[in-house]
Motif scaffolding. Sequence first.
Motif, mmCIF file in Angstrom:
data_model
loop_
_atom_site.group_PDB
_atom_site.id
_atom_site.type_symbol
_atom_site.label_atom_id
_atom_site.label_comp_id
_atom_site.label_asym_id
_atom_site.label_seq_id
_atom_site.Cartn_x
_atom_site.Cartn_y
_atom_site.Cartn_z
ATOM 1 N N SER A 1 59.099 18.126 40.217
ATOM 2 C CA SER A 1 58.177 19.565 39.927
ATOM 3 C C SER A 1 57.959 19.262 37.853
ATOM 4 O O SER A 1 56.803 18.811 37.462
ATOM 5 N N ILE A 2 58.972 19.304 37.440
ATOM 6 C CA ILE A 2 58.946 19.293 35.618
ATOM 7 C C ILE A 2 58.849 17.925 35.423
ATOM 8 O O ILE A 2 57.002 17.619 34.395
ATOM 9 N N PHE B 1 54.397 18.857 36.039
ATOM 10 C CA PHE B 1 53.916 19.172 34.806
ATOM 11 C C PHE B 1 53.486 18.361 33.851
ATOM 12 O O PHE B 1 52.328 18.270 32.965
ATOM 13 N N ILE B 2 54.850 17.417 33.131
ATOM 14 C CA ILE B 2 54.247 16.852 32.086
ATOM 15 C C ILE B 2 52.824 15.941 32.154
ATOM 16 O O ILE B 2 51.990 15.867 31.507
ATOM 17 N N TYR C 1 49.431 18.154 32.671
ATOM 18 C CA TYR C 1 49.517 18.542 31.267
ATOM 19 C C TYR C 1 48.711 17.915 30.477
ATOM 20 O O TYR C 1 47.810 18.043 29.608
ATOM 21 N N PHE D 1 50.788 23.899 35.540
ATOM 22 C CA PHE D 1 51.592 25.306 35.087
ATOM 23 C C PHE D 1 52.280 25.949 36.303
ATOM 24 O O PHE D 1 53.521 26.279 36.450
ATOM 25 N N CYS E 1 53.451 23.819 38.638
ATOM 26 C CA CYS E 1 54.836 22.920 38.637
ATOM 27 C C CYS E 1 55.600 23.483 37.968
ATOM 28 O O CYS E 1 57.025 23.147 38.270
ATOM 29 N N LEU E 2 55.241 23.961 36.205
ATOM 30 C CA LEU E 2 56.061 23.956 36.387
ATOM 31 C C LEU E 2 56.937 25.796 36.401
ATOM 32 O O LEU E 2 58.296 25.573 36.262
ATOM 33 N N PHE F 1 59.628 24.485 39.258
ATOM 34 C CA PHE F 1 60.945 23.981 38.282
ATOM 35 C C PHE F 1 61.603 25.339 38.124
ATOM 36 O O PHE F 1 62.662 24.599 38.271
ATOM 37 N N ILE F 2 61.238 25.726 36.936
ATOM 38 C CA ILE F 2 61.926 26.766 37.081
ATOM 39 C C ILE F 2 62.037 27.757 37.772
ATOM 40 O O ILE F 2 63.926 28.505 38.040
#
Length: 167
Positions: free
Chosen positions: A96-97, A100-101, A104, A123, A125-126, A129-130
């Motif tokens: 996921s992170i 995101f990277i 983005y 976002f 995906c971010l 992740f969280i």
Amino acid sequence: MMLLELILVLLMITLALFIHEMGHALALIMSVKKAKAEVYVGSSSKEKKLRFRIGRITCYVNIAISGVCYSVVPEELPPTTSKQQAIFLVGGPIASILSFIALYLVSTLISGVIGAIITGIAFICLITFIMTLMPITYPAFLGGLPSDGLQLLTIFKENRKQRKAVL
């Protein structure tokens, strides 16, 4: 128009969840020889879903707001170690992170609607992740299962308990 936007958002969420669950599946098959993984986006039912296979990973996908990955380890293999279980659990958040990277960065190169969609997926995906690293049990409408973070915390506590018992 609003219905189309809702469908688009649900497709974006589904894609982000699929990426996350594939992270778990890849971590499993890389850390446990001969293991297979089953990825479910939506309920853990196999009915009325797009089904496809990628190597040792079988995927069951429909538009959804939750997902899960199960390990299928042959009985002749020894049980997975706590280290292998931890690798399996962190595979999803890592996917996921990293997604995101990557998404983005790609979205900064693409303008217009497509760029906005890619930014949206990034976002989501971010957020995935969280939310998956928070040590919680999800509500029933999201599957009612413990999060990756809660399962990792349980593994770490068990390992600490076992180390103390040996001393």
